[in-house]
Scaffold this motif. Structure first.
Motif, PDB file in Angstrom:
ATOM      1  N   SER A  80       0.941  -1.300  -0.150  1.00  0.00           N
ATOM      2  CA  SER A  80       0.078  -0.053  -0.091  1.00  0.00           C
ATOM      3  C   SER A  80       0.813   1.309   0.030  1.00  0.00           C
ATOM      4  CB  SER A  80      -1.033   0.036   1.145  1.00  0.00           C
ATOM      5  OG  SER A  80      -2.012  -0.933   0.842  1.00  0.00           O
ATOM      6  N   SER A  81       1.960   1.215   0.601  1.00  0.00           N
ATOM      7  CA  SER A  81       2.967   2.382   0.727  1.00  0.00           C
ATOM      8  C   SER A  81       3.331   2.635  -0.902  1.00  0.00           C
ATOM      9  CB  SER A  81       4.070   2.336   1.518  1.00  0.00           C
ATOM     10  OG  SER A  81       3.561   2.130   2.873  1.00  0.00           O
ATOM     11  N   ILE A  82       3.697   1.358  -1.636  1.00  0.00           N
ATOM     12  CA  ILE A  82       4.164   1.647  -2.796  1.00  0.00           C
ATOM     13  C   ILE A  82       2.864   2.129  -3.702  1.00  0.00           C
ATOM     14  CG2 ILE A  82       4.781   0.357  -4.845  1.00  0.00           C
ATOM     15  CD1 ILE A  82       6.179  -1.401  -3.064  1.00  0.00           C
ATOM     16  N   ALA A  83       1.869   1.751  -3.569  1.00  0.00           N
ATOM     17  CA  ALA A  83       0.611   2.142  -4.401  1.00  0.00           C
ATOM     18  C   ALA A  83       0.266   3.559  -3.803  1.00  0.00           C
ATOM     19  CB  ALA A  83      -0.366   0.976  -3.926  1.00  0.00           C
ATOM     20  N   LEU A  84       0.438   3.853  -2.690  1.00  0.00           N
ATOM     21  CA  LEU A  84       0.042   5.336  -2.358  1.00  0.00           C
ATOM     22  C   LEU A  84       1.067   6.343  -3.013  1.00  0.00           C
ATOM     23  CD1 LEU A  84      -1.489   6.946  -0.499  1.00  0.00           C
ATOM     24  CD2 LEU A  84       0.285   6.824   1.458  1.00  0.00           C
ATOM     25  N   ALA A  85       2.413   5.957  -3.262  1.00  0.00           N
ATOM     26  CA  ALA A  85       3.180   7.000  -3.844  1.00  0.00           C
ATOM     27  C   ALA A  85       2.955   6.894  -5.296  1.00  0.00           C
ATOM     28  CB  ALA A  85       4.686   6.347  -3.815  1.00  0.00           C
ATOM     29  N   TRP A  86       2.550   5.668  -5.984  1.00  0.00           N
ATOM     30  CA  TRP A  86       1.944   5.604  -7.441  1.00  0.00           C
ATOM     31  C   TRP A  86       0.708   6.234  -7.533  1.00  0.00           C
ATOM     32  CZ3 TRP A  86       3.491   5.491 -12.036  1.00  0.00           C
ATOM     33  CH2 TRP A  86       2.591   5.097 -12.961  1.00  0.00           C
ATOM     34  N   GLY A 117      -4.580   2.208 -16.495  1.00  0.00           N
ATOM     35  CA  GLY A 117      -3.170   2.827 -16.138  1.00  0.00           C
ATOM     36  C   GLY A 117      -2.729   2.695 -15.001  1.00  0.00           C
ATOM     37  N   PHE A 118      -3.407   2.916 -13.908  1.00  0.00           N
ATOM     38  CA  PHE A 118      -2.923   2.527 -12.421  1.00  0.00           C
ATOM     39  C   PHE A 118      -2.613   1.682 -12.068  1.00  0.00           C
ATOM     40  CE2 PHE A 118      -3.735   2.140  -8.081  1.00  0.00           C
ATOM     41  CZ  PHE A 118      -2.987   3.081  -7.554  1.00  0.00           C
ATOM     42  N   GLU A 119      -3.510   0.357 -12.382  1.00  0.00           N
ATOM     43  CA  GLU A 119      -3.183  -0.931 -12.153  1.00  0.00           C
ATOM     44  C   GLU A 119      -2.082  -1.616 -12.836  1.00  0.00           C
ATOM     45  OE1 GLU A 119      -4.324  -2.269  -9.420  1.00  0.00           O
ATOM     46  OE2 GLU A 119      -5.977  -0.603  -9.119  1.00  0.00           O
ATOM     47  N   GLY A 120      -2.147  -1.215 -14.160  1.00  0.00           N
ATOM     48  CA  GLY A 120      -0.913  -1.824 -15.166  1.00  0.00           C
ATOM     49  C   GLY A 120       0.499  -1.315 -14.480  1.00  0.00           C
ATOM     50  N   GLY A 121       0.815  -0.019 -14.115  1.00  0.00           N
ATOM     51  CA  GLY A 121       1.842   0.375 -13.618  1.00  0.00           C
ATOM     52  C   GLY A 121       2.241  -0.239 -12.143  1.00  0.00           C
ATOM     53  N   LEU A 122       1.060  -0.377 -11.486  1.00  0.00           N
ATOM     54  CA  LEU A 122       1.457  -1.003 -10.184  1.00  0.00           C
ATOM     55  C   LEU A 122       1.881  -2.394 -10.031  1.00  0.00           C
ATOM     56  CD1 LEU A 122       1.120   0.098  -7.271  1.00  0.00           C
ATOM     57  CD2 LEU A 122      -1.094  -0.859  -7.347  1.00  0.00           C
ATOM     58  N   VAL A 123       1.272  -3.359 -10.896  1.00  0.00           N
ATOM     59  CA  VAL A 123       1.670  -4.518 -11.233  1.00  0.00           C
ATOM     60  C   VAL A 123       3.137  -4.691 -11.280  1.00  0.00           C
ATOM     61  CG1 VAL A 123       1.526  -6.831 -12.697  1.00  0.00           C
ATOM     62  CG2 VAL A 123      -0.571  -5.624 -12.051  1.00  0.00           C
ATOM     63  N   LEU A 149      -5.521  -7.835  -8.960  1.00  0.00           N
ATOM     64  CA  LEU A 149      -5.687  -6.875  -9.768  1.00  0.00           C
ATOM     65  C   LEU A 149      -7.128  -6.926 -10.225  1.00  0.00           C
ATOM     66  CD1 LEU A 149      -4.742  -4.685 -11.937  1.00  0.00           C
ATOM     67  CD2 LEU A 149      -4.240  -6.701 -13.563  1.00  0.00           C
ATOM     68  N   ALA A 150      -7.586  -8.056 -10.242  1.00  0.00           N
ATOM     69  CA  ALA A 150      -9.134  -8.108 -10.683  1.00  0.00           C
ATOM     70  C   ALA A 150      -9.819  -7.394  -9.622  1.00  0.00           C
ATOM     71  CB  ALA A 150      -9.444  -9.806 -10.739  1.00  0.00           C
ATOM     72  N   PHE A 151      -9.580  -7.637  -8.316  1.00  0.00           N
ATOM     73  CA  PHE A 151     -10.304  -6.837  -7.202  1.00  0.00           C
ATOM     74  C   PHE A 151     -10.045  -5.486  -7.359  1.00  0.00           C
ATOM     75  CE2 PHE A 151     -10.190  -4.711  -3.272  1.00  0.00           C
ATOM     76  CZ  PHE A 151     -11.171  -4.717  -2.783  1.00  0.00           C
ATOM     77  N   PHE A 152      -8.985  -5.084  -7.407  1.00  0.00           N
ATOM     78  CA  PHE A 152      -8.517  -3.691  -7.493  1.00  0.00           C
ATOM     79  C   PHE A 152      -8.938  -2.828  -8.494  1.00  0.00           C
ATOM     80  CE2 PHE A 152      -5.812  -4.839  -3.819  1.00  0.00           C
ATOM     81  CZ  PHE A 152      -6.014  -3.696  -2.982  1.00  0.00           C
TER      82      PHE A 152
END
Length: 179
Positions: A80-86, A117-123, A149-152
Motif C-alpha cells: 500500500s505504501s508503494i501504491a500510495l506513492a504511485w 493505467g493505474f493498475e498496470g503500472g502497479l503490477v 488486480l481483478a479486485f483492485f
C-alpha cells in the motif's frame, strides 16, 4: 449524513487545514461537499483508498498463502505504501493529461482508462516485492497479483466514482457550471 457534518463547514477544521478547505453550498447534488486544493484532494483520495486496501489485502494474503497475519499485514502495508506513492504520481499525471482534453467530465471510458493505467503500472512494481516477501517465484507472485488486480481494477473504478460523488470532481474534470 451526520458523520460527514464536520466536512460541510470549514470552521470545524484548524487554521492549518482551513487553508486547503472551504465550504460549498449543498444546494446542488453536482457540487462537492468540500472544496479542496488539487494537492490536498489527491492526498486525501490516496490515503482513503489505501486504508481500505490494507484492510482487504492483509487477510486475503494470509489466507491465500497460509502465512501469519502479522506477516501479510506487513506486506499489505508495504504494498500500500508503494501504491500510495504511485497513486499520487499517477493521478497528478492523469489530471494533467485530463485538463488538456476538450471533453470535460469523467465518462466510464475515461474511468476505465484511469483504472487500467493505474493498475498496470502497479503490477510492474509489486510483483518483485510480493515474490521476495512471500518467498515465491515471480510467476507465482504475478499470478497472485492478477487476483488482486481483478479486485483492485473494479475497486479503483468504484472508489473514484464514490470519492467524486462525495467530494465532487476535481477542477480538471469539472464542467463549466461545476467549476
Amino acid at each position: 449524513m451526520v458523520g460527514w457534518a464536520c466536512f460541510k463547514t470549514a470552521h470545524c477544521f484548524s487554521d492549518s487545514v482551513n487553508q486547503y478547505l472551504s465550504p460549498v453550498s449543498p444546494d446542488s447534488p453536482n457540487e462537492p461537499v468540500l472544496c479542496m486544493t488539487p494537492r490536498f484532494r489527491r492526498v486525501l483520495q490516496a490515503i482513503l483508498y489505501e486504508a481500505f486496501a490494507i484492510a482487504f489485502v492483509g487477510p486475503v494474503l494470509s489466507f491465500a498463502f497460509d502465512k501469519p497475519p502479522s506477516s501479510t499485514l506487513g506486506l499489505a502495508v508495504v504494498l500500500s505504501s508503494i501504491a500510495l506513492a504511485w497513486n499520487y504520481v499517477f493521478n497528478t499525471l492523469f489530471e494533467r493529461w485530463e485538463s488538456r482534453q476538450s471533453e470535460r467530465g469523467r465518462s466510464f471510458t475515461r474511468r476505465l482508462l484511469h483504472g487500467l493505467g493505474f493498475e498496470g503500472g502497479l503490477v510492474v512494481m509489486l510483483v518483485p516485492v510480493m515474490a521476495l516477501w512471500l518467498e515465491i517465484s515471480a510467476l507465482d507472485a504475478f499470478l497472485a497479483n492478477l487476483g488482486l488486480l481483478a479486485f483492485f481494477f473494479f475497486y479503483a473504478i468504484a472508489f473514484t466514482w464514490a470519492f467524486d460523488r462525495i467530494f465532487g470532481l476535481p477542477e480538471s474534470a469539472a464542467t463549466s457550471h461545476e467549476a
